[in-house]
Design an enzyme around this catalytic site. Structure first.
Site, PDB file in Angstrom:
ATOM      1  N   TRP A 199     -20.104  15.851  11.508  1.00 37.39           N
ATOM      2  CA  TRP A 199     -19.121  15.618  10.568  1.00 37.39           C
ATOM      3  C   TRP A 199     -19.328  16.262   9.210  1.00 37.39           C
ATOM      4  CZ3 TRP A 199     -19.008   9.758  11.777  1.00 37.39           C
ATOM      5  CH2 TRP A 199     -18.369   9.511  12.598  1.00 37.39           C
ATOM      6  N   GLU A 210      -5.842  -3.813  -0.171  1.00 41.90           N
ATOM      7  CA  GLU A 210      -5.875  -4.990   0.808  1.00 41.90           C
ATOM      8  C   GLU A 210      -7.186  -5.950   0.464  1.00 41.90           C
ATOM      9  OE1 GLU A 210      -5.337  -1.854   1.603  1.00 41.90           O
ATOM     10  OE2 GLU A 210      -4.293  -1.612   3.450  1.00 41.90           O
ATOM     11  N   LYS A 265     -14.346  17.411  11.794  1.00 47.11           N
ATOM     12  CA  LYS A 265     -15.466  17.347  12.948  1.00 47.11           C
ATOM     13  C   LYS A 265     -15.670  18.952  13.283  1.00 47.11           C
ATOM     14  CE  LYS A 265     -13.106  13.222  13.997  1.00 47.11           C
ATOM     15  NZ  LYS A 265     -12.190  13.230  13.190  1.00 47.11           N
ATOM     16  N   THR A 268       1.027  -1.041   0.021  1.00 41.87           N
ATOM     17  CA  THR A 268      -0.131   0.230  -0.009  1.00 41.87           C
ATOM     18  C   THR A 268       0.842   1.166  -0.037  1.00 41.87           C
ATOM     19  OG1 THR A 268      -0.109   0.193   2.443  1.00 41.87           O
ATOM     20  CG2 THR A 268      -1.745  -1.311   1.410  1.00 41.87           C
TER      21      THR A 268
END
Ligand code: ADP
Length: 551
Positions: free
Chosen positions: A453, A337, A448, A192
């Site tokens: 959010w 993944e 935040k 990754t």
């Protein structure tokens, strides 16, 4: 009682055998680093893969489990390596050349690659680092003798072999019966990109790659088959080019590899020349292609669909493809993944007749899970959240093509899974009752504000709809009252100097008032990761001293 069926292993070599036999007239076409166009059929490809596999064993002594690195563009030789290396039970370790040099060094040494196969383009990179690779035995340049470098530090100074790709194949037999081994044998390794910390290795198996390919094809919404020409802009050097090296030959599609030329004009010309029907890539690449459509006032007639993934496309991008140019968009989500595809955005059948806006609403979301991928949402305490389209949570996944642990990385593995063994994606999401995934943001990018959010993705994609905006990024900056507030960073379109107020007015019609950015700044370009994604870490660093007018 066990079923009484044959326990034949699912091996990657069986795919190329099948394609060579079933689709003898279908082709793999490649724009070469050398500048010309190369083409051959699946049987010809198989013959060369077999030669390469023999050469790997006999000339390089490659054995089961050996890691063999590649640093190469999308082209036929790279695909030959995918099959030849895994075909003999070794591990094809693809590497992203756009990574930092320290990361490339870390990856080659962590994987303990025995050999590196590289395109000519990457010789300077590897020459510069060669002393840092103590375990590496040699470098193979993916070209013929005529194009081999006359001089190289690798041969002269560093005590490693410098070899020519075509000479590894030369003189080897063109047929063989492939060795058989456990289908859970490792086949591929991909790290990754790791925006923080060291890259982490994902080790695919023969079984996981085949099951992943079957799942993609079983979705049925993609135009892959004997009448299609697919152009993978998504690289072979990262995330298995979204599985196309396997789904391509399985479905009998022609594959058209673009080589190093990924700008809009080169892609456009190649599409026309090879009658490309389906093109796969990240939004950044499509920005360049769409600019080319605008410039030429046309899209290639042959192009029927684009597959977009890797990051969320702006609504304006999906609308441009679908409405202006009448090209079908399929949006997918995934991760290294996950082999990598997790969801694909094929429309539910009852959406066919719906108004265009509703269809686009669906298309900008990330789609439904692939068969074999299970998804759950959890809150900060690990409690499952309902799939009601409203409740947000961190997305966790499991499945036969999802990693069960990073390669030799106990520290990363200690935090990557929950108590039930599900993999933490680090993405915040909602899932609707009918199974549609909506990625709200990466957990670390979400803003935040006053206990609520704000999705940086949604806000930047709204800004991308403004006619003067080329690219937009949103980051949260600390705020004394609200905790964090959004800063909007914009790259204007060439020749435009947008007025910040016109952008605020534009956004006010699209998002909640309290989402509106506290400030807008203009920059000439944006930092991108090796996979073409916005690098928010770098942006946050760049603007860490920026004071919001409200702050
Ligand atoms: P990296 O680029 O770091 O190597 P990956 O290519 O595996 O990592 O990226 C996986 C991440 O990319 C996902 O966890 C998600 O945050 C993001 N991503 C991928 N596809 C999409 C998409 N269609 N919409 C939004 N985010 C996406």
């Amino acid at each position: 009682m066990r079923g009484l069926m044959m326990d034949r292993p699912l091996l990657i070599s069986s795919i190329i055998d099948y394609a060579a036999e079933s689709y003898p007239h279908r082709e793999v076409v490649s724009k070469r680093v050398e500048g010309d166009l190369h083409r051959y059929s699946y049987p010809q490809m198989r013959a060369r893969i077999v030669q390469l596999a023999h050469g790997l064993e006999k000339k390089l002594g490659v054995r089961l489990d050996d890691r063999i690195g590649t640093i190469a563009w999308n082209g036929y030789r790279h695909m030959e390596l995918y099959y030849a290396i895994s075909g003999i039970g070794a591990i094809c370790h693809t590497m992203n050349p756009r990574l930092h040099r320290e990361q490339v060094t870390y990856i080659v040494n962590h994987a303990a690659d025995r050999f590196l196969f590289i395109d000519l383009t990457f010789l300077p990179l590897v020459e510069a680092l060669i002393e840092q690779f103590p375990k590496l035995e040699g470098v193979v340049v993916m070209t013929n003798r005529a194009h081999m470098p006359a001089e190289s530090r690798i041969r002269d100074g560093a005590g490693k072999q410098l070899l020519c790709y075509e000479e590894i194949l030369a003189g080897e037999a063109t047929d063989r019966v492939w060795p058989e081994f456990d289908e859970r044998q490792a086949a591929g390794l991909c790290y990754t990109s790791g925006t923080t910390g060291n890259p982490k290795g994902v080790l695919y198996s023969h079984r996981s790659n085949l099951l992943h390919a079957f799942s993609i094809l079983s979705q049925g919404s993609l135009k892959l088959g004997q009448t299609s020409q697919v152009l993978p802009v998504v690289p072979l050097f990262h995330v298995n080019a979204w599985g196309l090296p396997y789904t391509g030959p399985l479905s009998g599609t022609n594959i058209v590899f673009p080589g190093p030329a990924l700008d809009g004009a080169s892609l456009f010309d190649l599409m026309v020349q090879e009658k490309v029907t389906s093109a796969w890539g990240v939004p950044t690449v499509w920005l360049g292609l769409l600019a080319e459509f605008d410039k030429r006032q046309q899209a290639p007639d042959c192009l029927q669909e684009v597959i977009i993934g890797g990051s969320a496309p702006a609504r304006a991008m999906v609308e441009a493809f679908e409405l202006t140019w009448k090209i079908d968009v399929t949006h997918g989500w995934g991760m290294t993944e996950m082999s990598p595809v997790g969801t694909l955005g094929n429309l539910p059948s009852h959406y066919a007749g719906k108004p265009v806006n509703e269809r686009i609403d669906y298309k900008i979301r990330q789609g439904r899970r692939m068969f074999g991928v299970e998804m759950k949402l959890v809150d900060e305490t690990g409690q499952r959240q309902p799939h009601d389209g409203k409740s947000q949570g961190e997305l966790l996944v499991r499945g036969a093509a999802v990693t069960s642990g990073y390669y030799n990385d106990p520290a990363a593995n200690a935090v990557a899974f929950d108590d039930e063994g599900w993999f933490r994606t680090g993405d915040m999401a909602t899932i609707s009752q009918d199974g549609y995934l909506d990625i709200v943001d990466r957990a670390k990018d979400i803003i935040k504000s006053g206990g609520e959010w704000i999705s940086s993705i949604d806000l930047e994609n709204a800004a991308m709809g403004h006619p003067d905006v080329q690219e937009a990024a949103v980051i949260g900056l600390p705020h004394p009252k609200w905790d964090e507030r959004p800063l909007l960073v914009i790259v204007p379109k060439a020749g435009q100097t947008p007025d910040p107020q016109s952008i605020q007015d534009y956004l006010a019609a699209k998002v909640a008032k309290w989402w509106l950015p506290d400030d807008i700044v203009f920059v000439a370009d944006m930092p991108h990761s090796a996979t073409g994604k916005l690098q928010k870490v770098k942006l946050r660093e760049q603007f860490k001293d920026h004071r919001l007018p409200s702050g």
